[in-house]
Write a protein that holds these residues in place. Structure first.
Motif, mmCIF file in Angstrom:
data_model
loop_
_atom_site.group_PDB
_atom_site.id
_atom_site.type_symbol
_atom_site.label_atom_id
_atom_site.label_comp_id
_atom_site.label_asym_id
_atom_site.label_seq_id
_atom_site.Cartn_x
_atom_site.Cartn_y
_atom_site.Cartn_z
ATOM 1 N N GLY A 78 5.796 9.714 -2.625
ATOM 2 C CA GLY A 78 5.245 8.934 -1.447
ATOM 3 C C GLY A 78 6.067 7.659 -1.964
ATOM 4 O O GLY A 78 6.696 7.250 -2.882
ATOM 5 N N VAL A 79 6.324 6.722 -0.640
ATOM 6 C CA VAL A 79 7.169 5.770 -0.808
ATOM 7 C C VAL A 79 6.382 4.356 -0.340
ATOM 8 O O VAL A 79 5.246 4.534 0.438
ATOM 9 N N GLU A 80 6.670 3.129 -0.648
ATOM 10 C CA GLU A 80 5.879 2.069 -0.279
ATOM 11 C C GLU A 80 6.396 1.290 1.001
ATOM 12 O O GLU A 80 7.612 1.480 1.263
ATOM 13 N N VAL A 81 5.635 1.014 1.921
ATOM 14 C CA VAL A 81 5.937 0.410 3.064
ATOM 15 C C VAL A 81 5.010 -0.934 3.135
ATOM 16 O O VAL A 81 4.005 -0.933 2.485
ATOM 17 N N PRO A 82 5.365 -2.035 3.954
ATOM 18 C CA PRO A 82 4.726 -3.183 4.164
ATOM 19 C C PRO A 82 3.223 -2.837 4.573
ATOM 20 O O PRO A 82 3.185 -2.110 5.636
ATOM 21 N N ALA A 83 2.334 -3.582 4.133
ATOM 22 C CA ALA A 83 0.851 -3.326 4.763
ATOM 23 C C ALA A 83 0.905 -3.640 6.239
ATOM 24 O O ALA A 83 -0.030 -3.168 6.758
ATOM 25 N N THR B 289 12.845 5.658 20.538
ATOM 26 C CA THR B 289 11.392 5.519 20.961
ATOM 27 C C THR B 289 10.468 5.585 19.588
ATOM 28 O O THR B 289 11.236 6.181 18.640
ATOM 29 N N GLY B 290 9.534 5.525 19.576
ATOM 30 C CA GLY B 290 8.590 5.506 18.531
ATOM 31 C C GLY B 290 7.302 6.568 18.759
ATOM 32 O O GLY B 290 6.969 6.685 19.849
ATOM 33 N N SER B 291 6.988 6.987 17.745
ATOM 34 C CA SER B 291 5.647 8.139 17.782
ATOM 35 C C SER B 291 4.950 7.496 16.247
ATOM 36 O O SER B 291 5.457 7.569 15.424
ATOM 37 N N ARG B 292 3.458 7.676 16.546
ATOM 38 C CA ARG B 292 2.808 7.467 15.252
ATOM 39 C C ARG B 292 2.730 8.740 14.468
ATOM 40 O O ARG B 292 2.600 9.946 14.904
ATOM 41 N N ARG B 293 2.762 8.439 13.289
ATOM 42 C CA ARG B 293 2.433 9.507 12.507
ATOM 43 C C ARG B 293 1.481 8.994 11.207
ATOM 44 O O ARG B 293 1.399 8.019 10.888
ATOM 45 N N LYS B 294 0.459 10.256 11.047
ATOM 46 C CA LYS B 294 -0.594 9.907 10.032
ATOM 47 C C LYS B 294 -0.106 10.057 8.808
ATOM 48 O O LYS B 294 0.689 10.695 8.393
ATOM 49 N N VAL B 295 -0.798 8.916 7.783
ATOM 50 C CA VAL B 295 -0.094 8.824 6.584
ATOM 51 C C VAL B 295 -1.406 8.916 5.495
ATOM 52 O O VAL B 295 -2.614 8.531 6.040
ATOM 53 N N THR B 296 -1.403 9.042 4.310
ATOM 54 C CA THR B 296 -2.552 8.919 3.185
ATOM 55 C C THR B 296 -1.769 8.067 2.396
ATOM 56 O O THR B 296 -0.700 7.947 1.837
ATOM 57 N N LYS C 190 0.728 -1.109 -0.038
ATOM 58 C CA LYS C 190 -0.076 0.012 0.038
ATOM 59 C C LYS C 190 0.819 1.208 -0.022
ATOM 60 O O LYS C 190 1.954 1.375 0.634
ATOM 61 N N ARG C 191 0.773 2.110 -0.910
ATOM 62 C CA ARG C 191 1.748 3.256 -1.027
ATOM 63 C C ARG C 191 1.084 4.446 -0.003
ATOM 64 O O ARG C 191 -0.008 4.637 0.110
ATOM 65 N N THR C 192 1.926 4.806 0.815
ATOM 66 C CA THR C 192 1.629 5.812 1.753
ATOM 67 C C THR C 192 2.502 7.039 1.743
ATOM 68 O O THR C 192 3.873 6.932 1.201
ATOM 69 N N THR C 193 2.034 8.252 1.992
ATOM 70 C CA THR C 193 2.985 9.287 1.879
ATOM 71 C C THR C 193 3.124 10.097 3.212
ATOM 72 O O THR C 193 2.108 10.374 3.639
ATOM 73 N N THR C 194 4.337 10.615 3.502
ATOM 74 C CA THR C 194 4.514 11.257 4.745
ATOM 75 C C THR C 194 4.684 12.743 4.343
ATOM 76 O O THR C 194 4.913 13.004 3.072
ATOM 77 N N GLU D 251 -11.047 6.396 8.086
ATOM 78 C CA GLU D 251 -10.130 6.886 6.692
ATOM 79 C C GLU D 251 -8.673 7.148 7.277
ATOM 80 O O GLU D 251 -7.810 7.279 6.257
ATOM 81 N N GLU D 252 -8.579 7.202 8.664
ATOM 82 C CA GLU D 252 -7.269 7.649 9.055
ATOM 83 C C GLU D 252 -6.407 6.431 9.243
ATOM 84 O O GLU D 252 -6.910 5.551 10.003
ATOM 85 N N THR D 253 -5.274 6.578 8.588
ATOM 86 C CA THR D 253 -4.134 5.439 9.131
ATOM 87 C C THR D 253 -2.923 6.011 9.545
ATOM 88 O O THR D 253 -2.605 7.025 9.257
ATOM 89 N N PHE D 254 -2.138 5.349 10.143
ATOM 90 C CA PHE D 254 -0.888 5.729 10.935
ATOM 91 C C PHE D 254 0.163 4.594 10.814
ATOM 92 O O PHE D 254 -0.029 3.502 10.284
ATOM 93 N N VAL D 255 1.396 5.010 11.045
ATOM 94 C CA VAL D 255 2.560 4.006 10.927
ATOM 95 C C VAL D 255 3.450 4.680 11.962
ATOM 96 O O VAL D 255 3.185 5.707 12.696
#
Length: 319
Positions: A282-287, A312-319, A2-6, A299-303
């Motif tokens: 945009g770059v591709e990341v594993p589903a 440490t990790g923080s969540r980032r909204k992507v489309t 799935k293509r996602t863009t930050t 419709e909101e998706t995060f990585v």
């Protein structure tokens, strides 16, 4: 995939697992933070793919099992394993006598039908026979000619002809054995060029179209590296390994090497040329790296983005 863009341009890490941190509260003593390992990949990291060698095994560009279209007894197989064979060469032959007799019978029936038609057609000129009789005689010729073509093809099918230049890799039947239609008799390989199938993890498969300077080496040819190109990229990952098949093709003879089918080897990418606008598009990341937390809109998706400095990790909204 799935293509996602930050919305940020620096290199980032995407994690598919949540880092859990235990926090102290109240008067209870603070608990020791226990680091947890998570799987992560560098998005768009083209350097890492060039540092890896991917195992594979050589095979011919065409590999076919040749057999007869008819049944019979094998009486001649002049080729053996390892023989180089030119296209058009007879590689095996069945006893043709029954098929020669069938052709002779069909030819005689065709000639008889023609003679009958000529008599009927001549009689029709004087009105001695009806027009329908003439049409029936013509149909009889057509049927006889069709039967003759079938008999001639069956006779041709008592031979196996090399469809291309290649090498015999295996024989399944010896002389004087009876064979069935389509039973494998000879395994034949086109080795004018060689292929190798390697399996690329989903974290790197989006970089495959940008790979340049592919190199292949084989265990049987120490110190020798061959140039190769990508012939085909598989469109579906293995459910078990989550890897994609990528087929490479090479011409060993033009590079002074002899590669035989079945040789074990490995391949690597000399360099990867990423388009300048890839990160903007945009770059591709594993589903598996995508998630929707509780309370988020459908419709909101995060990585999860990993900070290398603090781990440490923080969540980032992507489309």
């Amino acid at each position: 995939m799935k293509r996602t863009t930050t919305r940020w341009t620096r290199r980032c890490y995407v994690s598919s697992l949540l880092l859990v941190v235990s926090l102290g509260c109240g008067k209870e003593p603070a608990k020791t933070e226990i680091p947890r390992l998570v799987r992560s990949i560098v998005v768009g990291d083209s350097a890492s793919i060039g540092d890896r060698w991917w195992p594979g095994r050589a095979k011919g560009t065409q590999e076919v099992d040749l057999g007869f279209e008819v049944t019979g007894q094998l009486i001649e197989r002049p080729v053996n394993v390892g023989d180089q064979v030119k296209a058009g060469t007879v590689m095996a032959r069945l006893d043709p006598r029954d098929y020669e007799n069938a052709r002779a019978r069909a030819r005689a029936e065709r000639d008889r039908a023609r003679a009958f038609y000529e008599r009927v057609a001549e009689a029709a000129k004087t009105g001695a026979v009806a027009r329908q009789d003439v049409d029936d005689a013509r149909a009889r010729i057509n049927q006889a000619e069709a039967e003759l073509k079938i008999a001639e093809k069956a006779l041709d099918d008592t031979r196996i002809i090399a469809p291309f230049d290649g090498v015999v890799s295996h024989t399944f039947v010896d002389n004087f054995q009876n064979v069935r239609p389509k039973q494998p008799v000879i395994r034949f390989l086109d080795v004018s060029k060689m292929e190798m199938v390697i399996y690329i993890p989903e974290a790197f498969i989006n970089l495959a179209p940008y790979v340049k300077d592919l190199r292949v080496r084989f265990d049987a040819l120490p110190g020798k590296e061959l140039r190769a190109t990508i012939k085909q990229i598989g469109g579906e990952a293995s459910q078990a390994t989550r890897t994609y098949p990528v087929t490479l093709i090479m011409d060993p003879a033009s590079q002074g090497a002899e590669v035989k089918p079945g040789m074990a080897g490995e391949a690597t990418a000399g360099r990867v040329e990423i388009p300048d606008d890839l990160l903007r598009r945009g770059v591709e990341v594993p589903a598996a790296a995508l998630f929707s937390p509780d309370g988020a809109a459908p419709e909101e998706t995060f990585v999860w983005v990993v900070d290398q400095g603090t781990n440490t990790g923080s969540r980032r909204k992507v489309t």
